[in-house]
Design an enzyme around this catalytic site. Structure first.
Site, PDB file in Angstrom:
ATOM      1  N   GLU A   1       6.208 -13.838   7.110  1.00 56.47           N
ATOM      2  CA  GLU A   1       5.985 -12.471   7.600  1.00 56.47           C
ATOM      3  C   GLU A   1       6.257 -12.293   9.097  1.00 56.47           C
ATOM      4  OE1 GLU A   1       2.523 -10.640   5.836  1.00 56.47           O
ATOM      5  OE2 GLU A   1       2.604  -9.006   7.265  1.00 56.47           O
TER       6      GLU A   1
ATOM      7  N   HIS B   1       0.147   0.467   4.077  1.00 56.70           N
ATOM      8  CA  HIS B   1      -1.043  -0.358   4.247  1.00 56.70           C
ATOM      9  C   HIS B   1      -1.742  -0.178   5.594  1.00 56.70           C
ATOM     10  CE1 HIS B   1       0.291  -2.099   0.534  1.00 56.70           C
ATOM     11  NE2 HIS B   1      -0.708  -2.960   0.514  1.00 56.70           N
TER      12      HIS B   1
ATOM     13  N   LYS C   1       0.641 -16.128  -0.498  1.00 55.79           N
ATOM     14  CA  LYS C   1      -0.455 -15.792   0.411  1.00 55.79           C
ATOM     15  C   LYS C   1      -1.767 -16.137  -0.278  1.00 55.79           C
ATOM     16  CE  LYS C   1       1.260 -12.146   3.430  1.00 55.79           C
ATOM     17  NZ  LYS C   1       1.141 -10.733   3.824  1.00 55.79           N
TER      18      LYS C   1
ATOM     19  N   GLU D   1       1.147  -0.542  -5.718  1.00 60.92           N
ATOM     20  CA  GLU D   1       2.029  -1.584  -5.159  1.00 60.92           C
ATOM     21  C   GLU D   1       3.390  -1.556  -5.870  1.00 60.92           C
ATOM     22  OE1 GLU D   1       1.121  -3.135  -2.488  1.00 60.92           O
ATOM     23  OE2 GLU D   1      -1.072  -3.169  -2.504  1.00 60.92           O
TER      24      GLU D   1
ATOM     25  N   HIS E   1      -5.572   0.180   5.115  1.00 60.38           N
ATOM     26  CA  HIS E   1      -6.593  -0.754   5.604  1.00 60.38           C
ATOM     27  C   HIS E   1      -7.655  -0.004   6.414  1.00 60.38           C
ATOM     28  CE1 HIS E   1      -3.598  -4.325   5.197  1.00 60.38           C
ATOM     29  NE2 HIS E   1      -4.227  -4.073   4.070  1.00 60.38           N
TER      30      HIS E   1
ATOM     31  N   LYS F   1       9.873  -8.625  -4.764  1.00 62.38           N
ATOM     32  CA  LYS F   1       8.906  -9.380  -3.948  1.00 62.38           C
ATOM     33  C   LYS F   1       9.437 -10.778  -3.634  1.00 62.38           C
ATOM     34  CE  LYS F   1       4.828 -10.475  -2.177  1.00 62.38           C
ATOM     35  NZ  LYS F   1       3.418 -10.473  -2.472  1.00 62.38           N
TER      36      LYS F   1
ATOM     37  N   ARG G   1      -6.173 -31.659   1.143  1.00 61.71           N
ATOM     38  CA  ARG G   1      -5.027 -31.249   1.981  1.00 61.71           C
ATOM     39  C   ARG G   1      -3.893 -30.596   1.178  1.00 61.71           C
ATOM     40  NH1 ARG G   1      -6.455 -36.212   4.284  1.00 61.71           N
ATOM     41  NH2 ARG G   1      -7.699 -35.850   6.141  1.00 61.71           N
TER      42      ARG G   1
ATOM     43  N   ASN H   1       4.138  -3.952   3.867  1.00 57.93           N
ATOM     44  CA  ASN H   1       2.949  -3.265   4.394  1.00 57.93           C
ATOM     45  C   ASN H   1       3.095  -1.744   4.366  1.00 57.93           C
ATOM     46  OD1 ASN H   1       1.676  -5.686   4.957  1.00 57.93           O
ATOM     47  ND2 ASN H   1       2.666  -5.849   6.958  1.00 57.93           N
TER      48      ASN H   1
ATOM     49  N   HIS I   1      -8.264  -0.146  -3.289  1.00 57.12           N
ATOM     50  CA  HIS I   1      -7.110  -0.523  -2.479  1.00 57.12           C
ATOM     51  C   HIS I   1      -5.883   0.310  -2.866  1.00 57.12           C
ATOM     52  CE1 HIS I   1      -4.419  -2.955  -0.080  1.00 57.12           C
ATOM     53  NE2 HIS I   1      -3.667  -3.198  -1.141  1.00 57.12           N
TER      54      HIS I   1
ATOM     55  N   ARG J   1       9.225  -9.265   5.570  1.00 57.06           N
ATOM     56  CA  ARG J   1       8.022  -9.196   4.726  1.00 57.06           C
ATOM     57  C   ARG J   1       7.069  -8.088   5.173  1.00 57.06           C
ATOM     58  NH1 ARG J   1       4.921 -14.318   1.881  1.00 57.06           N
ATOM     59  NH2 ARG J   1       3.496 -13.079   0.649  1.00 57.06           N
TER      60      ARG J   1
HETATM   61  N1  GLY Z   1       1.133  -8.231  -0.429  1.00 58.26           N
HETATM   62  C1  GLY Z   1       1.938  -8.337   0.730  1.00 58.26           C
HETATM   63  C2  GLY Z   1       2.578  -9.671   0.922  1.00 58.26           C
HETATM   64  O1  GLY Z   1       2.500 -10.517   0.067  1.00 58.26           O
HETATM   65  O2  GLY Z   1       3.153  -9.908   1.949  1.00 58.26           O
END
Ligand code: GLY
Length: 348
Positions: free
Chosen positions: A230, A241, A142, A184, A245, A220, A120, A238, A258, A234
């Site tokens: 997000e 992106h 993430k 990035e 994507h 960041k 957990r 993107n 990418h 956040r």
């Molecule tokens: N790489 C995008 C984020 O961490 O939200």
């Protein structure tokens, strides 16, 4: 050594410097004071840095084992996760133990997800070794794996206890892989910092890499502090992106990397935004920096197919698309568009 603190749901530091890998054990022992470590890495990174990290943990008095899986996106799945869980269970890892993710985005996301779910949730430390993972994916919590239905579809937010960026580890990347991660970095300049954009445009990137990484993780980290889950700010991350994507899906995640896809996405959307009067005189500056970093500006994939694929993106909401537009270098906003407006936008 540079230090950036992220005050998200938990606070943690990002340490950045050349050659700090051999101090990883000591740096970790200042933050995590008990338990044994499992170093999770891939076979490429293990060859370069695995033993150095194991030695530094042992020198700092931290008991550690290592689990190595094959490099590449194909390892970012539930079967690798199960291997990590089983290894930890068989070797008596408990809730007081922790994972050290040593490698790029695949390692960080997979090992991070293992840490967020084993018993957990246990602690984990990120030691990112690629441009992309140092500038972006190691910060912000993430974690995810891929399923057949799509990339990163199963995951959790789970913040690391510490991030250690040794910029010397970037020296073993191929020029293509280095370039790929720069997409990035450029994105962060475009959405938040004209100063970072100018440094990237006007200075030698490798000579200034510690400063550049510090600026990246500061940007960041701030975005994550303001919007960890997000729901708003956040989404700015993107930028480029939505199209990227779709491009990656169009090529079935082979051939186009990418970073290249993000570069094409940023350039295309900025040119369209300029044509529609949403910004002025920035698309060519962006293109010049992308070219300086060895990244592409365009791709042959038909736009109507990319449009259809965009609508299947996990970030496409029933209420429409959230499209990130830069109104100037360092200034960005999320524009909500209906699917019809998005179709119009792409056509122009
Ligand atoms: N790489 C995008 C984020 O961490 O939200």
């Amino acid at each position: 050594m540079e230090k950036v603190t992220v005050n998200a749901s938990t606070s943690y530091e990002i340490l950045i410097d050349k050659g700090i890998l051999d101090s990883a054990g000591v740096l970790i022992s200042k933050v995590i004071t008990k338990g044994k470590a499992l170093v999770v890495t891939d076979d490429n990174v293990d060859g370069f840095y695995g033993e150095r990290v194991m030695k530094s943990l042992s020198d700092a008095g931290i008991e550690a084992m290592k689990l190595v899986f094959p490099h590449g996106e194909a390892s970012k799945n539930h079967s690798t996760l199960l291997k990590i869980y089983e290894f930890m269970a068989v070797n008596g890892y408990t809730r007081s133990d922790f994972i050290v993710a040593l490698g790029g985005g695949v390692v960080g996301d997979t090992a991070g997800f293992a840490a967020s779910t084993y018993m957990r949730g246990i602690d984990f430390v990120q030691i990112p070794t690629t441009v992309l993972s140092q500038a972006d994916s190691s910060v912000g919590g993430k974690t995810a794996v891929n399923i057949n239905g799509g990339k990163n579809l199963v995951g959790l937010f789970h913040q690391p206890r510490l991030v250690i960026c040794d910029t010397d580890t970037l020296n073993t990347l191929t020029p293509e892989f280095f370039s790929d991660g720069m997409a990035e970095v450029i994105k962060h300049g475009m959405i938040k910092s004209a100063e970072l954009f100018d440094i990237l445009s006007n200075k030698d990137i490798k000579e200034n890499i510690v400063d550049i990484m510090k600026r990246n993780v500061t940007i960041k980290g701030k975005v994550v502090e303001n919007d960890e889950r997000e729901k708003g700010e956040r989404m700015l991350l993107n930028f480029g992106h939505t199209l990227a994507h779709a491009l990656e899906k169009y090529y079935n995640y082979t051939g186009l990397t990418h970073g290249s896809a993000v570069a094409v996405g940023m350039s295309t959307f900025t040119h369209i935004a300029e044509r529609r009067g949403m910004c002025r005189g920035i698309a060519d500056r962006l293109d010049a920096l992308l070219v300086k970093c060895g990244l592409p500006l365009t791709d042959e994939a038909p736009l109507h197919e990319l449009y259809t694929l965009s609508l299947r993106d996990k970030k496409h909401l029933a209420s429409g698309m959230n499209i990130v537009i830069c109104s100037d270098i360092g200034q960005s906003e999320v524009k909500k568009m209906s699917v019809e407006e998005y179709a119009e936008f792409l056509k122009s």
